[in-house]
Design an enzyme around this catalytic site. Structure first.
Site: not given
Length: 314
Positions: A94, A119, A204, A253
């Site tokens: 990750s 992020r 995710h 991702q």
């Protein structure tokens, strides 16, 4: 011997991480200073002193974990003459994929810190607290097929998908809270243990699309060059070299599955890797690698003694 370096993801953070490195090695101190300067934040002080609740915040944990990993990378190169880019491959779990790219000199440390700060903030903004959830499905019967079956049951109530395929016996699901709760019930019926995770957002999964959009905009402006060591990407479980493909996969991702089991399998079977070294905080990936590729050696490089013994072994 073929060597791959692994870089840990969120969950490996702990107050005090990196302190011994900073006390022992000037290159490590310099990395922490660079990250503090890039963020305009005393992140290194938070890492050293806490409080733990602040360090655990996604926007702090992500750049902090990267900083510790890159402190190890820099110290190995300058003080021990071990260049990470001489490895056969690198991979990160990750956020660890960003650490791997910085270690491979595809991204600068400062840009990586800023991207990871954003992020973390974007992931937190994407879903209101309490509306999402994640759960770890564990036990000898747990595999991707079981997790997908459980997630499908949960998806009848909302978004629910397999988020992290870590290793046989450890698969994480993510999505809307009610859907994940239903999936937990189904997983138990199928013979798995299910543990709700103490996370601030459902990582995710498709609910992270707003965060993916933010990262797409940020990554479009980021300077990315070809990595000096092939990076095995989370989304594809295959090596990636092209900067534009790296950019695209980093966006994917955010909402996509971390295919860690497949990544380590590829490294061991197609990549010929016989030794895995985890750089940074904790030993989570070392344990996973030993379960996925039991014939390979695994070592975690956390403190000064680890670095010294590793360098001597090469």
């Amino acid at each position: 011997m073929s060597l791959a370096f692994l870089f840990p993801g969120q969950g490996s953070q702990a107050v005090g991480m990196g302190v011994e490195l900073a006390e022992a090695f000037e290159p490590a101190r310099r990395v922490f200073e660079e990250v503090d300067e890039a963020l305009g934040q005393h992140l290194s002080r938070l890492m050293k002193e806490g409080p733990e609740a602040d360090l655990t915040l996604t926007e702090n944990a992500q750049p902090a974990l990267m900083a510790v990993s890159l402190a190890v990378v820099r110290t190995l190169k300058i003080d021990f003459g071990v260049d990470v880019t001489a490895a056969a491959f690198a991979a990160g779990h990750s956020l660890g994929e960003y650490s791997a790219l910085a270690a491979a000199e595809a991204l600068s440390v400062a840009d990586t810190a800023r991207l990871l700060k954003l992020r973390g903030q974007a992931m937190q903004r994407a879903v209101p607290v309490g509306e999402g959830a994640m759960a770890s499905l564990i036990g000898p019967k747990t595999d991707v097929a079981l997790a997908e079956q459980a997630a499908a049951a949960g998806a009848e109530l909302g978004v629910c998908v397999v988020a992290n395929d870590n290793n046989q016996g450890n698969v994480v699901i993510s999505g809307a809270k009610a859907a994940v709760d239903r999936a937990i019930e189904k997983a138990k019926e199928l013979g798995a243990r299910a543990i709700p995770l103490n996370v601030s957002a459902p990582f995710h999964c498709p609910l992270m699309q707003p965060a993916a959009d933010e990262m797409a905009a940020a990554l479009a402006d980021a300077k990315i060059i070809a990595p000096r060591v092939p990076i095995v990407a989370n989304v594809t479980a295959r090596p990636v070299h092209d900067p534009e493909e790296i950019r695209r996969l980093l966006v994917e991702q955010v909402t996509g599955r971390v295919r860690w089991r497949e990544s380590v399998q590829w490294l061991a079977e197609q990549g010929g890797v016989t030794r895995f070294a985890e750089l940074g905080a904790g030993k989570v990936l070392t344990g996973m690698a030993k379960r996925i590729a039991p014939d390979a050696e695994g070592v975690a490089l956390n403190g000064p003694a680890d670095l010294e013994s590793f360098a001597a072994s090469l």
